[in-house]
Design an enzyme around this catalytic site. Structure first.
Site, PDB file in Angstrom:
ATOM      1  N   HIS A 142       0.715  -1.173   0.009  1.00  0.00           N
ATOM      2  CA  HIS A 142       0.047  -0.171   0.055  1.00  0.00           C
ATOM      3  C   HIS A 142       0.943   1.202  -0.126  1.00  0.00           C
ATOM      4  CE1 HIS A 142      -2.798  -3.348   1.305  1.00  0.00           C
ATOM      5  NE2 HIS A 142      -2.316  -3.069   2.428  1.00  0.00           N
ATOM      6  N   LYS A 163      -0.374  11.319   0.399  1.00  0.00           N
ATOM      7  CA  LYS A 163       0.162  10.498  -0.527  1.00  0.00           C
ATOM      8  C   LYS A 163       0.019  10.867  -2.024  1.00  0.00           C
ATOM      9  CE  LYS A 163      -0.145   6.358   1.287  1.00  0.00           C
ATOM     10  NZ  LYS A 163      -0.988   6.466   2.393  1.00  0.00           N
ATOM     11  N   ASP A 181      -1.612   3.923  -4.374  1.00  0.00           N
ATOM     12  CA  ASP A 181      -2.473   3.217  -3.491  1.00  0.00           C
ATOM     13  C   ASP A 181      -1.977   1.608  -3.577  1.00  0.00           C
ATOM     14  OD1 ASP A 181      -3.533   4.387  -1.609  1.00  0.00           O
ATOM     15  OD2 ASP A 181      -5.186   4.701  -2.386  1.00  0.00           O
ATOM     16  N   ARG A 247      18.509  15.925  11.290  1.00  0.00           N
ATOM     17  CA  ARG A 247      18.861  17.319  11.079  1.00  0.00           C
ATOM     18  C   ARG A 247      20.029  17.372  10.423  1.00  0.00           C
ATOM     19  NH1 ARG A 247      15.688  20.704  14.567  1.00  0.00           N
ATOM     20  NH2 ARG A 247      16.559  22.508  13.333  1.00  0.00           N
TER      21      ARG A 247
END
Lengths: 308, 85
Positions: A142, A163, A181, A247
């Site tokens: 998925h 998405k 999907d 980061r």
């Protein structure tokens, strides 16, 4: 996750490689499930300990000339034994004319016997490539699969995270949709992952509030791609203030799909954040990384130089 | 994980409109929901994924959920499919 075991029939192999069927026609729909091949030289010499019937057996010049040198009794005995152990299929290469016994006994035991004009090595490499492709393990995933600057990026995340919207934004920016999907992912030769859209829903995408759209019709043939190698997984995650996100970009993370390690990034999503842009940067940065450049390391190096 | 196998009885199977209602209902639950048809899984909260199954009348499917409301989700969705015409 439920997976279907991939398989291929002897008939499909015969058609794909255009080889001739000599015997065992009744069993042409037999199923092959392994891509390994076998040259049964040592078995035909009388050693049967590691016989592997599930493989396709290849008879080349060596094997056939060895058989020709045997006495009639020994030949019949060996071939009886060979066929009775039920090899899935037997293929002769180089258009070698098979002995009558090879054909007659194949018919007796109902073993498909085929013949190719290619040399043994070339035939084996073509057959292996075909089998590896057909028998590659498959899973259904998925998520959304897009091609960004030529890199295949699998977008994962909970439903409703955005998405599909991200995919449309990427298409508008000139990138391409592979599947929305539902993605079929296959591991080819334990090296790389190939993702495709299931045939029935190819080119379709759902946008909340609008419904189903046809990406090819709306955005043109340039907006879609049938399949892609998967180079990176991006996980979209709801932004949490108390969670720490990457980061620096010095440490790399990866995830495993069908036994293959794929680099993975987690991207926090919050309203107003342009995810398509983040993914474009992620794709370009990944390319730079694979070329051997890491910005964080470069920066750290520059600072060190200045100090000394 | 909780799952149930049921037979699709509605005339049009799990196609456009029934699939849309199904997805809407599935979306109310927090659990991950998966529908399996003929060995192939689909995301129960995605209409495209469900339509890809092409599950028709008389086919058997498995409704599977994983999460804190998995049992309610599976039973509710199974009831929904039974009621659908």
């Amino acid at each position: 996750m439920v997976d279907k075991k991939p398989s291929v029939t002897v008939k499909e192999i015969q058609e794909e490689l255009s080889i001739k069927l000599l015997a065992g026609e009744n069993n042409i729909e037999r199923i092959i499930e392994v891509s390994d091949l076998k040259r049964p030289g040592i078995e035909l010499a009388g050693y049967w300990k590691h016989f592997v019937p599930e493989r396709i057996h290849i008879l080349g010049t060596t094997e056939t000339s060895f058989l020709e040198g045997l006495s009639k009794e020994t030949l019949t005995e060996r071939l009886e034994k060979f066929y009775s152990l039920d090899p899935r299929a037997v293929i002769i290469t180089r258009n070698i004319k098979p002995m009558d016994e090879l054909i007659a006994l194949a018919n007796k035991y109902n073993i498909p016997l085929l013949q190719s004009e290619l040399s043994t090595t070339r035939f084996i490499s073509r057959l292996t490539a075909f089998l590896e492709d057909k028998l590659a393990p498959i899973i259904f995933e998925h998520g959304v699969l897009v091609d960004i600057y030529g890199l295949g990026i699998l977008i994962r995340g909970k439903s409703g995270i955005g998405k599909s919207e991200t995919a449309v934004e990427l298409i508008k920016r000139g990138h391409r949709l592979v599947a929305d999907d539902k993605i079929n992912i296959r591991a080819i030769g334990e090296r790389e992952l190939i993702g495709t859209a299931p045939e029935r829903i190819k080119h379709f995408l759902e946008m909340r509030g609008i419904g189903i759209i046809n990406v090819k019709r709306l955005f043109g043939a340039g907006a879609i791609k049938d399949s892609t190698r998967i180079d990176m997984v991006v996980h979209l995650d709801k932004w949490k203030d108390d969670k720490s996100y990457e980061r620096l970009g010095i440490d790399t993370y990866s995830t495993e799909i069908l036994g293959i390690e794929i680099p993975e990034l987690t991207i926090p999503v919050r309203p107003g954040r342009n995810i398509a842009l983040v993914l474009e940067v992620a794709a370009m940065n990944h390319r730079l990384n694979t070329m051997g450049y890491n910005a964080a390391e470069d920066l750290a190096e520059k600072i060190k130089e200045k100090k000394s | 994980m909780y799952e149930r196998e049921i037979k699709i009885t509605s005339k049009y199977g799990l196609h456009a409109r029934p699939a849309a209602s199904f997805v809407e209902r599935a979306g109310k639950y927090d659990s991950e929901i998966e529908i399996v048809h003929d060995g192939e899984p689909a995301n129960g909260k995605s209409i495209i994924s469900l339509l890809a199954l092409a599950a028709g009348k008389g086919d058997r499917i498995i409704i599977r959920a994983e999460g804190n409301d998995e049992k309610d989700a599976v039973n509710d969705l199974a009831d929904f499919l039974k009621e659908a015409e």
